[in-house]
Scaffold this active site. Sequence first.
Site, PDB file in Angstrom:
ATOM      1  N   ASN A 468       0.835  -1.199   0.000  1.00  0.00           N
ATOM      2  CA  ASN A 468       0.000   0.000   0.000  1.00  0.00           C
ATOM      3  C   ASN A 468       0.868   1.247   0.000  1.00  0.00           C
ATOM      4  O   ASN A 468       2.037   1.211   0.392  1.00  0.00           O
ATOM      5  CB  ASN A 468      -0.911   0.024   1.224  1.00  0.00           C
ATOM      6  CG  ASN A 468      -0.160   0.263   2.519  1.00  0.00           C
ATOM      7  OD1 ASN A 468       0.457  -0.654   3.067  1.00  0.00           O
ATOM      8  ND2 ASN A 468      -0.200   1.488   3.022  1.00  0.00           N
ATOM      9  N   CYS A 469       0.294   2.365  -0.480  1.00  0.00           N
ATOM     10  CA  CYS A 469       0.916   3.671  -0.319  1.00  0.00           C
ATOM     11  C   CYS A 469       0.024   4.476   0.617  1.00  0.00           C
ATOM     12  O   CYS A 469      -0.618   3.914   1.495  1.00  0.00           O
ATOM     13  CB  CYS A 469       1.132   4.355  -1.666  1.00  0.00           C
ATOM     14  SG  CYS A 469      -0.397   4.735  -2.542  1.00  0.00           S
ATOM     15  N   ILE A 470      -0.064   5.763   0.445  1.00  0.00           N
ATOM     16  CA  ILE A 470      -0.801   6.586   1.394  1.00  0.00           C
ATOM     17  C   ILE A 470      -2.298   6.334   1.330  1.00  0.00           C
ATOM     18  O   ILE A 470      -2.981   6.330   2.346  1.00  0.00           O
ATOM     19  CB  ILE A 470      -0.512   8.083   1.140  1.00  0.00           C
ATOM     20  CG1 ILE A 470       0.960   8.374   1.442  1.00  0.00           C
ATOM     21  CG2 ILE A 470      -1.382   8.962   2.009  1.00  0.00           C
ATOM     22  CD1 ILE A 470       1.346   9.806   1.182  1.00  0.00           C
TER      23      ILE A 470
END
Length: 523
Positions: A468-470
């Site tokens: 995942n990212c932000i």
Amino acid sequence: MSQEKSFKSKLWEFFQSLGKTFMFPVSLLAFMGLLLGVGSSVTSPSAISSFPFLGNEFVQLTFGFMAMVGGFAFTYLPVMFAMAIPFGLSNRNKAVGAFAGFVGYMLMNMSINYYLTVTHQLADPAMMKQVGQSVVLGIQTLEMGVLGGIVVGIITYFLHERFQDTVLHDAFAFFGGIRFVPIITALTLSLVGLAIPFLWKYVAMGIAGIGHIIQSTDVFGPFLYGVGVLLLKPFGLHHILLAMVRFTPAGGTEMVDGYEIAGALNIFYAELKAGLPFSPHVTAFLSQGFMPTFIFGLPAVAYAIYRTAKPANRPVIKGLLLSGVLVSVVTGISEPIEFLFLFIAPVLYIFHIIMSGLALLVMALLGVTIGNTDGGILDLLIFGIMQGTATKWYLVFPVGVIWFAIYFFVFRWYILKHDVKTPGREDAPEGAEQAVQANTRARGKSKYDHNLILTALGGKENIDSLDNCITRLRLVVKDMSKIDKKILKDAGALSVVVLDAHSVQVIIGPQVQSVKSGLEALI
């Protein structure tokens, strides 16, 4: 049936993941920047002159200490990239990858130092900057900045993936497995360090050329930069462009307090630490240009969506829109609102791209000088208002009001004219209600149905990798046909982006980390 991943798919997946790893050091840098901004503003002579009570010794010691802590990330950013990239990219033994990244970074610079020494190219300390050298963690080496850390991080990641399961002869078995990773990294990066002095001048020339092109376009440079960031954002590749302009000569070079600094954000922090006026051509690429969009434009989008929703559905979507507005205004994270209209009304996203580029252009033309990374209200307060009127922070508000009006009326007109099914206008409002419930938290517990999300992804057997990212889950799956977009949206996803035959992103919002953790527990 599962399809074999093509080279293009693997390359796309790699750059997706690489962009995500940049957020490890950048997120720390953003927080440390806030500390540096507050500390520097309170300890500046102009602040003490305006408010004499700030000259109190205890106050100065306290905020001076805060500024010192904030300056840490700026000083050691390259080594953080060297460690964060293998840590973020690796699927197993992440800590080993990070440790090997530090080893490789040190050995590369020591090898460069050795080459410069034996070839009598090691500059006198007083002349280092003039010949492109600097001291890194006590080692005099070539000034490569963040790019040096990125090179080390990428090489370390590939070595880590290739050699973490190495089996050696019994006589050398102690050095096998994960212990072999830092060993092979040390040897490889030592040789890379010997090669870099031959190659670096050409790399530096190429980056400087990109920087010259950007800078030579004057105020249109920020416009093109803003357009580029927004074009890349749906694919999750915008972090790479952001990092290039923020941390390399592509964002400009400047002498600050006797030192040559490269990268727009690096220059801004150096000027902040030195108590110097901020350079307009530097801040033109930083948070000031995003403020009209993040603080005013996107809230107007949310309000337009709310006003065009069916009256009976407005209470249902209110929480979803308010959470998106709060995230955009405070932190500068725009995806929760952008993905409400990106795929159902691409024309509106094109309009958003142009307005975002124009925001950077207008702020540059007005001579506003507010830096940092986020473009939210915290940056406006700490790096604008607290730094005094010289930053022209007050101009953000009239521009912002205009941006709010333009965004609201354009979005409202287009949604009504083309009957765009934004939240609250769907034929089946219960789906929107499920999304709202899934995007809220009660008593600290996530309401996302992790089992339902995993089922919609084709089950754990269909997932090759999960990260995942932000704001988004990043997945590589075996069979894309097993992905059920409708169920994912009913489970709370804002949108689903299929990048190729195996790569897919599920846009969740700021609670994405809890969703990823829940899925990992099930897998």
